[in-house]
Design an enzyme around this catalytic site. Structure first.
Site, PDB file in Angstrom:
ATOM      1  CB  SER A  77      -0.976  -0.054   1.183  1.00  0.00           C
ATOM      2  OG  SER A  77      -1.970   0.921   1.053  1.00  0.00           O
ATOM      3  CG  ASP A 133      -3.731  -4.020  -3.395  1.00  0.00           C
ATOM      4  OD1 ASP A 133      -3.863  -3.941  -4.634  1.00  0.00           O
ATOM      5  OD2 ASP A 133      -4.686  -4.203  -2.624  1.00  0.00           O
ATOM      6  CG  HIS A 193      -5.635  -2.414   0.473  1.00  0.00           C
ATOM      7  ND1 HIS A 193      -4.663  -2.410  -0.517  1.00  0.00           N
ATOM      8  CD2 HIS A 193      -5.244  -1.464   1.375  1.00  0.00           C
ATOM      9  CE1 HIS A 193      -3.736  -1.504  -0.237  1.00  0.00           C
ATOM     10  NE2 HIS A 193      -4.068  -0.914   0.903  1.00  0.00           N
TER      11      HIS A 193
END
Length: 402
Positions: free
Chosen positions: A246, A269, A324
């Protein structure tokens, strides 16, 4: 800490040939110092001393602040759900490897901290890597701390030092919590400043490992039984990679741009928003984007595609049925309905998703670090060749957006 409601849940152990140890390292006790959890191949030990997954209550408080829920209520809920889980590694176990270890610096996501990706880090260590999972001090972690000198009144108060993690009696913990965006504040300005600091913290962690590897004496200001001198000459410093999730995925790209010692990067991600467009052409190393099916959107993917290159390998795959939070450890620690309700689990089995992520990562690292291992058995995954993978993305991106 805590008592969980489910005995069959837990963070999976590494599948590689090595037992895994871990230890915490803080060098220079100030907020400008380096703080990370180190995962490494270790000697098999009779007595397994596994550290708590969430090290102390302040981290639960930080998670509550990040999620904007009441601290005292959430502390009870978090402690019930997650309080008894352990990291799949032996605390301070003696280092052992038959060869020099390649190095990975790992960067956590927004609202996370150094222990929340132990399934990924322990797997890499079990496969022969030394992994430093950095805890960022840019106020993007839900909680972290550094150490400061005690005031005179704190020195006089004998109860102050009882809970401190410091090896020195003159130092005390100072906690930093997640900083919310202020009203009217420009988010890009904040996140861009943070991603630059995060990349610097990854580089600083690598610098500390290089000092340790070269035999320079280091002082870990935390209480620890681990003998850092055993890591002298243990690392293959020609084979260094950055991995992150992330915000940590963006941190990987920023770190690659800033330091060519990182030979490649794996962005899990990735959240691309914090990055300046102007850095994309300056990144010269191979990058592997491993995405979830449910998190990505066209604007984010189009920024990833700005890193496409005819001469440098840039790969992207998407794991079907993932969300996620399929990358942090949370995905293993809740039952099915709570996991899906809290978006900690996707439709795919968490273990299958994690295996695909780890195996694809290992194959990519072997290819671009020049490792002599058997990770090339998973080369097909790099191109999305598996029923649970999509080559590239499931998101439609207009060519004009790129």
């Amino acid at each position: 800490m805590g008592n969980t409601c489910s005995n069959h849940l837990g963070i999976p152990q590494g599948k590689g040939p090595n037992a895994v140890g871990c230890t915490d390292f803080m060098m220079d006790h100030t907020a400008q110092g380096s703080f990370f959890r180190l995962y490494y191949p270790c000697q098999e030990t009779e007595k397994l001393d596994r550290p708590d997954w969430v090290p102390c209550v302040e981290y639960f408080n930080g998670l509550a602040d990040f999620m904007k829920i009441n601290r005292s209520l959430s502390e009870r809920i978090f402690n019930y759900l997650f309080g008894s889980f352990k990291i799949p590694a032996s605390l301070d176990a003696p280092f052992k490897s038959n060869e020099k270890c390649p190095v990975v610096i790992f960067s956590h996501g927004l609202g996370a901290f150094r222990t929340l990706y132990s399934a990924i880090c322990a797997e890499l260590a079990s496969q022969g890597f030394i992994v430093a999972s950095v805890e960022h001090r840019d106020e993007s972690a839900s909680a972290t701390y550094y150490l400061r000198e005690k005031t005179e009144s704190e020195k006089a108060d004998k109860t102050v030092s009882i809970t401190s993690t410091s090896a020195q009696d003159t130092l005390i913990e100072e906690w930093m919590y997640y900083r919310n965006l202020q009203h009217g504040e420009n988010e890009f300005t904040l996140r861009n400043k943070q991603v630059k600091q995060r990349a610097d913290e990854c580089i600083l962690a690598l610098d500390k490992l290089m000092e340790i590897n070269s035999g320079i004496p280091v002082q870990n200001v935390l209480k620890s039984k681990f003998d850092w001198t055993t890591l002298e000459n243990s690392m293959d410093l020609c084979r260094i990679a950055a991995v992150g999730h992330s915000f940590g995925g963006a941190t990987v790209i920023e770190a690659l741009c800033k330091d060519v010692k990182f030979k490649c990067g794996v962005a899990l991600d990735a959240w691309m928003f914090p990055l300046d467009d102007e850095i994309f052409p300056r990144v010269k190393q191979p990058i592997f984007f491993i995405n979830s099916e449910k998190f990505q959107w066209a604007g984010n993917i189009s920024r990833m595609k700005k890193l496409d290159s005819a001469v440098i390998q840039r790969k992207m795959i998407t794991i079907r049925g993932t969300v996620h939070q399929s990358f942090p450890d949370f995905t293993f620690l809740t039952g099915n309905w709570i996991g899906k309700l809290m978006k900690l689990k996707g439709e795919i089995d968490s273990q299958i998703a994690m295996d695909l992520c780890n195996q694809a990562t290992l194959a990519f690292l072997q290819r671009h670090l020049g490792l002599h291992k058997n990770f090339d058995q998973w080369d097909a995954l790099i191109d999305g060749q598996d029923p649970n993978l999509i080559q590239g993305t499931n998101v439609t991106v207009l060519q004009s957006a790129i």
